[in-house]
Scaffold this active site. Structure first.
Site, mmCIF file in Angstrom:
data_model
loop_
_atom_site.group_PDB
_atom_site.id
_atom_site.type_symbol
_atom_site.label_atom_id
_atom_site.label_comp_id
_atom_site.label_asym_id
_atom_site.label_seq_id
_atom_site.Cartn_x
_atom_site.Cartn_y
_atom_site.Cartn_z
ATOM 1 N N ARG A 294 27.570 30.181 -128.897
ATOM 2 C CA ARG A 294 27.802 29.825 -130.168
ATOM 3 C C ARG A 294 27.345 31.271 -130.926
ATOM 4 N NH1 ARG A 294 24.769 23.771 -130.832
ATOM 5 N NH2 ARG A 294 25.964 22.859 -129.071
ATOM 6 N N ARG A 309 17.076 29.908 -130.158
ATOM 7 C CA ARG A 309 18.306 30.312 -130.731
ATOM 8 C C ARG A 309 19.050 31.197 -130.077
ATOM 9 N NH1 ARG A 309 19.993 26.964 -135.059
ATOM 10 N NH2 ARG A 309 17.961 26.646 -135.578
ATOM 11 N N GLU A 381 14.233 20.446 -132.299
ATOM 12 C CA GLU A 381 15.197 19.515 -131.735
ATOM 13 C C GLU A 381 15.749 20.120 -130.131
ATOM 14 O OE1 GLU A 381 19.159 20.049 -133.667
ATOM 15 O OE2 GLU A 381 20.176 19.504 -132.128
ATOM 16 N N SER A 384 20.752 15.901 -129.061
ATOM 17 C CA SER A 384 21.245 15.424 -130.064
ATOM 18 C C SER A 384 22.285 14.475 -129.642
ATOM 19 C CB SER A 384 21.703 16.426 -130.944
ATOM 20 O OG SER A 384 22.359 16.003 -132.197
ATOM 21 N N ARG A 421 15.458 25.243 -124.020
ATOM 22 C CA ARG A 421 14.238 24.664 -124.959
ATOM 23 C C ARG A 421 13.477 23.784 -124.056
ATOM 24 N NH1 ARG A 421 17.050 23.563 -130.993
ATOM 25 N NH2 ARG A 421 17.782 25.625 -131.077
#
Length: 447
Positions: A294, A309, A381, A384, A421
């Site tokens: 990403r 991130r 998070e 999801s 994560r």
RNA sequence: CGGGAGAUGGUAGAGCGGUUGAAUACACCGGUCUUGAAAACCGGCGAAGGUAACACUUCCGGGGGUUCGAAUCCCCCUCUCCCGGCCA
């Protein structure tokens, strides 16, 4: 997931899409892939209330409806004239065979042929305009989705496991990562650029152990394991909703209509792109480990430190292709499965129902799972899970056959889990005062 | 990257300018027969749009062209397969 554009105006819509769509349509035929226009037409009030939850103005819906009417009118005009022409051409053949005079017929056909191109062009333009707009309309949120602007309006559903009480000041994962020699941030940046890092030694092994643990557990929950290309073509990205609106978030292969996938959801869901599945083989439960890529275009300055991130990260993903009647049930199962993974790793976490404003483009309902990070003192998070209902199915033309009819499936996706994560969460939650990290029991056999 | 072949319905595979949305076979669904199943026989069986339902339109990899008319002829693109080189 992707940031939802707030307060969207018509003009902005048109600008966003024009360029990407122009390019894409050179390579892919514009099939009629879009949101349920008939539903909008027949339930205009309801649709606009729903979409306003996602920040779509009524002017957009009005425009959409007008274009839809325009297209239908243009189409039927063209089609009836075309039918006339076809009829005469058929006669022409018969006349020829019988040796009759065809001059009069030819005159009639010629007259029609003068008018046809402009009618076709009219229909084509209406269709193109409609699609340009329809492709950037987000999915309808479920009724149970709370109103709200951003993550502050999300609703906590429940907490699982109590955060541990430390009798020392817990460190952040970047300190622990460097101290233990598990993460090398500098060399990751050297190899690529910022937001890349390197895992080594036990850090690298743990990453691999987590992947295996996740895949094995998902398999026990009924998900079949896949290994898929991490480069997918533009049509697939269109199918799951990343294109055309979110091209800026994707890494594109230079000179080709190919993209690095931002999530295995793209590849797994599109395994069934343009397929009709027999109802008896539903649901299809799929899982895959892939790296994800990403650009994090809108995240400048956020989480710059550490491994939260990154431009490239590992994730194990679940995807379900479901009968519409079963998708709610499967959704709950997927949430439970992801939560169970964290529980097995002894990681405190909570489930959060996203509000309309925080909901992703294609989702009608999303539950985020947030893991407790004692170093930051925050829940972050880590998974999801979304039900997109028939939104992706329409775009990707994934249907099932039941009683002779072809209907759209529901598609669902969810992380189980984001690997990097999880590694961070393990480091921060299971850290000892001396900076060493205790490995959860379930992982030991994988090391 | 060089040379050859090809792309048609779920699959296999005909069609090579007209009434062919498409033969045939297999698969699939329904029926007869059977205690049940198999076999046999009969019937159905691509998709999208459109309609109250018909009609009608579109689709034989994608785009463009020739023609009164194209799955069928011409051009471009993409993809697949085989042969050769390169390579994990």
């Amino acid at each position: 997931m992707f940031e939802l554009a707030k307060a969207i105006s018509l003009q902005k819509y048109q600008m966003i899409v024009k360029h990407t769509l122009d390019i894409m349509l050179q390579f892919f035929n514009p099939r009629l892939i879009m949101i349920d226009l008939k539903y909008i037409q027949n339930n205009f009030e309801e649709a606009s209330i729903k979409l306003s939850k996602k920040g779509v103005g009524q002017d957009v819906l009005n425009e959409l409806n007008d274009l839809f009417q325009l297209l239908k009118a243009a189409n039927s005009k063209y089609e009836s004239m075309k039918a006339e022409q076809n009829k005469l051409s058929k006669l022409f053949g018969e006349y020829k065979q019988k040796g009759l005079d065809t001059n009069e017929l030819k005159d009639g056909i010629d007259k029609l042929k003068v008018q046809l191109p402009s009618l076709l062009e009219e229909a084509r333009i209406a269709d193109e305009k409609l699609q340009n707009l329809a492709l950037v309309i987000p999915n309808f949120p479920d009724n149970e989705v709370p109103e709200g602007k951003d993550e502050d309006d999300n609703i906590e559903l429940k907490k699982v496991l109590e955060p541990r009480v430390f009798d020392f000041q817990p460190k952040e994962h970047w300190d622990l990562g460097e101290k233990n020699g598990w993460i090398d941030f500098e060399r990751g940046v050297k190899l690529a650029k910022s937001r890349f890092s390197v895992l080594k030694g036990t850090g690298a092994k743990l990453e691999r152990a987590l992947i295996n643990f996740f895949l094995d557990t998902n398999a026990k929950a009924g998900f079949e394991e896949f290994n898929v290309p991490v480069i997918n073509n533009a049509n697939m990205l269109l199918g799951t909703g990343q294109l055309p609106k979110f091209e800026d978030d994707l890494f594109k292969i230079d000179g080709e209509e190919l993209y690095l996938i931002p999530t295995a959801e793209v590849a797994l869901t599109n395994l069934y792109n343009d397929e009709i599945i027999d109802a008896s083989s539903l649901p299809l439960l799929l899982t895959a480990y892939t790296p994800c890529f990403r650009k994090e275009a809108g995240s400048a300055g956020r989480d710059t430190r550490g491994m939260i991130r990154q431009h490239q990260f590992d994730k194990v993903e679940m995807v379900a292709i479901s009968h519409p009647d079963k998708s709610d049930e499967i959704f709950d199962m997927m949430v439970q499965n992801a939560s169970d993974l964290l529980t097995a790793l002894e990681l405190p976490h909570r489930l959060v129902m996203l509000c309309g404003g925080d909901l992703g483009f294609g989702a009608s309902k999303t539950v985020d799972i947030e893991v407790w990070l004692p170093g930051q003192g925050k829940y972050r998070e880590i998974s999801s899970i979304s039900n997109t209902r028939d939104f992706q199915a329409r775009r990707a033309k994934i249907r099932y056959k039941e009683d002779g009819k072809n209907l759209f499936v529901h598609t669902l996706n969810g992380s189980a889990l984001a690997v990097g994560r999880t590694l961070i969460a393990i480091m921060e939650n299971h850290q000892q005062e001396d900076g060493t990290i205790e490995i959860p029991d379930v992982l030991k056999k994988y090391l």
